[in-house]
Motif scaffolding. Structure first.
Motif, mmCIF file in Angstrom:
data_model
loop_
_atom_site.group_PDB
_atom_site.id
_atom_site.type_symbol
_atom_site.label_atom_id
_atom_site.label_comp_id
_atom_site.label_asym_id
_atom_site.label_seq_id
_atom_site.Cartn_x
_atom_site.Cartn_y
_atom_site.Cartn_z
ATOM 1 N N TYR A 84 -12.034 64.643 18.618
ATOM 2 C CA TYR A 84 -11.219 64.524 17.569
ATOM 3 C C TYR A 84 -11.661 65.480 16.511
ATOM 4 O O TYR A 84 -13.003 65.649 16.306
ATOM 5 C CB TYR A 84 -11.188 62.912 16.636
ATOM 6 N N TYR A 85 -10.803 65.909 15.421
ATOM 7 C CA TYR A 85 -11.427 66.498 14.094
ATOM 8 C C TYR A 85 -10.960 65.296 13.107
ATOM 9 O O TYR A 85 -10.184 64.899 12.978
ATOM 10 C CB TYR A 85 -10.265 67.611 13.776
ATOM 11 N N LYS A 86 -12.074 65.249 12.136
ATOM 12 C CA LYS A 86 -12.155 64.184 11.143
ATOM 13 C C LYS A 86 -11.765 64.861 9.875
ATOM 14 O O LYS A 86 -12.562 65.820 9.307
ATOM 15 C CB LYS A 86 -13.381 63.266 10.979
ATOM 16 N N PHE A 87 -10.660 64.554 9.167
ATOM 17 C CA PHE A 87 -10.485 65.343 7.812
ATOM 18 C C PHE A 87 -11.161 64.956 6.894
ATOM 19 O O PHE A 87 -11.671 63.804 6.894
ATOM 20 C CB PHE A 87 -8.976 64.949 7.616
ATOM 21 N N GLY A 119 -10.759 58.714 6.553
ATOM 22 C CA GLY A 119 -10.862 58.300 7.849
ATOM 23 C C GLY A 119 -10.098 58.726 8.952
ATOM 24 O O GLY A 119 -9.984 58.440 10.060
ATOM 25 N N TRP A 120 -9.151 59.714 8.299
ATOM 26 C CA TRP A 120 -7.896 60.038 9.350
ATOM 27 C C TRP A 120 -8.585 61.189 10.239
ATOM 28 O O TRP A 120 -9.207 62.023 10.053
ATOM 29 C CB TRP A 120 -6.862 60.603 8.456
ATOM 30 N N VAL A 121 -8.172 60.968 11.572
ATOM 31 C CA VAL A 121 -8.507 61.592 12.647
ATOM 32 C C VAL A 121 -7.344 62.023 13.372
ATOM 33 O O VAL A 121 -6.264 61.634 13.636
ATOM 34 C CB VAL A 121 -9.549 61.087 13.451
ATOM 35 N N LEU A 122 -7.528 63.474 14.152
ATOM 36 C CA LEU A 122 -6.427 64.294 14.944
ATOM 37 C C LEU A 122 -7.122 64.809 16.149
ATOM 38 O O LEU A 122 -8.320 65.235 15.844
ATOM 39 C CB LEU A 122 -5.863 65.107 14.090
ATOM 40 N N GLY A 123 -6.600 64.679 17.205
ATOM 41 C CA GLY A 123 -7.501 65.062 18.553
ATOM 42 C C GLY A 123 -6.394 64.973 19.804
ATOM 43 O O GLY A 123 -5.158 64.867 19.510
ATOM 44 N N ALA A 124 -7.063 64.914 20.957
ATOM 45 C CA ALA A 124 -6.488 64.907 22.209
ATOM 46 C C ALA A 124 -7.246 63.886 23.134
ATOM 47 O O ALA A 124 -8.598 63.824 22.736
ATOM 48 C CB ALA A 124 -6.509 66.441 22.746
ATOM 49 N N LEU A 125 -6.638 63.357 24.082
ATOM 50 C CA LEU A 125 -7.348 62.371 25.035
ATOM 51 C C LEU A 125 -6.935 62.908 26.658
ATOM 52 O O LEU A 125 -5.749 63.218 26.697
ATOM 53 C CB LEU A 125 -6.673 61.013 24.564
ATOM 54 N N TYR A 126 -7.869 62.753 27.428
ATOM 55 C CA TYR A 126 -7.580 62.911 28.885
ATOM 56 C C TYR A 126 -8.128 61.815 29.444
ATOM 57 O O TYR A 126 -9.204 61.005 28.991
ATOM 58 C CB TYR A 126 -8.532 64.005 29.273
ATOM 59 N N GLN A 127 -7.329 61.013 30.245
ATOM 60 C CA GLN A 127 -7.501 59.747 30.881
ATOM 61 C C GLN A 127 -7.321 59.811 32.355
ATOM 62 O O GLN A 127 -6.264 60.362 32.903
ATOM 63 C CB GLN A 127 -6.277 58.503 30.349
ATOM 64 N N ASN A 128 -8.247 59.101 33.277
ATOM 65 C CA ASN A 128 -8.170 59.097 34.591
ATOM 66 C C ASN A 128 -8.356 57.632 34.702
ATOM 67 O O ASN A 128 -9.345 57.122 34.577
ATOM 68 C CB ASN A 128 -9.383 59.998 35.219
ATOM 69 N N ASP A 129 -7.401 56.895 35.676
ATOM 70 C CA ASP A 129 -7.671 55.704 36.067
ATOM 71 C C ASP A 129 -7.282 55.660 37.685
ATOM 72 O O ASP A 129 -6.321 56.011 38.292
ATOM 73 C CB ASP A 129 -6.210 54.814 35.427
#
Length: 170
Positions: free
Chosen positions: A60-63, A67-77
């Motif tokens: 995440y990038y924190k502005f 407390g606003w954040v923007l990013g990406a997520l990878y998930q494995n289940d």
């Protein structure tokens, strides 16, 4: 195809990291969240065991100025009972995280791609509510509400999972 998806996800994370070198000094972070469950049952002398391991890797990038954040997520289940079935999803993520060392956070992710066993071409979303604890490496505890949709197979899943996580601040 899976390799291309993973490489695309890594490219997104890398571009966020490279384009925001000033942001790293101001509080960008990566988060690893884990969930594991194991169940064993016995019926009429027959024993069965099932396990499930889920991990989320995000950046995440924190502005500035909040407390606003923007990013990406990878998930494995990965779930296994009689056979192992993987769900792999990735997407864009954003939300609010307390600017203090400890406190609550609320994050949302839209999965632009999700594959579950033979079901591909899916999408979905995840909502996380959690709490971060100030330690040398900040710990997190969260609950995640997830919904996945594989419309071409007329299949959807909804899950609620508890997670334990670690944060790495840049």
């Amino acid at each position: 195809m899976k390799t291309i998806q993973i490489l695309s996800f890594i490219l997104v994370l890398s571009s966020v990291a490279l384009k925001s070198s000033v942001a790293f000094a101001e509080g960008s972070f990566a988060k690893l969240a884990l969930y594991y469950s194991s169940k064993e049952s016995e019926e009429s002398g027959s024993t069965s065991k099932s396990t499930r391991m889920v991990y989320d890797v995000s950046a995440y990038y924190k502005f500035q100025g909040g407390g606003w954040v923007l990013g990406a997520l990878y998930q494995n289940d990965n779930a296994s009972e009689t056979a192992s079935v993987d769900r792999t999803s990735y997407g864009v993520s954003g939300g609010w995280m307390t600017p203090r060392e400890s406190g609550f956070y609320l994050l949302g992710t839209y999965f632009v791609s999700s594959k579950y066993g033979d079901y591909d071409g899916g999408n979905g979303y995840q909502l996380d509510i959690g709490y971060k604890v100030p330690t040398r490496v900040p710990l997190t505890f969260q609950f995640s509400y997830k919904h996945y949709d594989y419309s071409k197979y007329d299949h959807s899943d909804t899950l609620i999972d508890p997670y334990f996580g670690l944060m790495i601040m840049f």
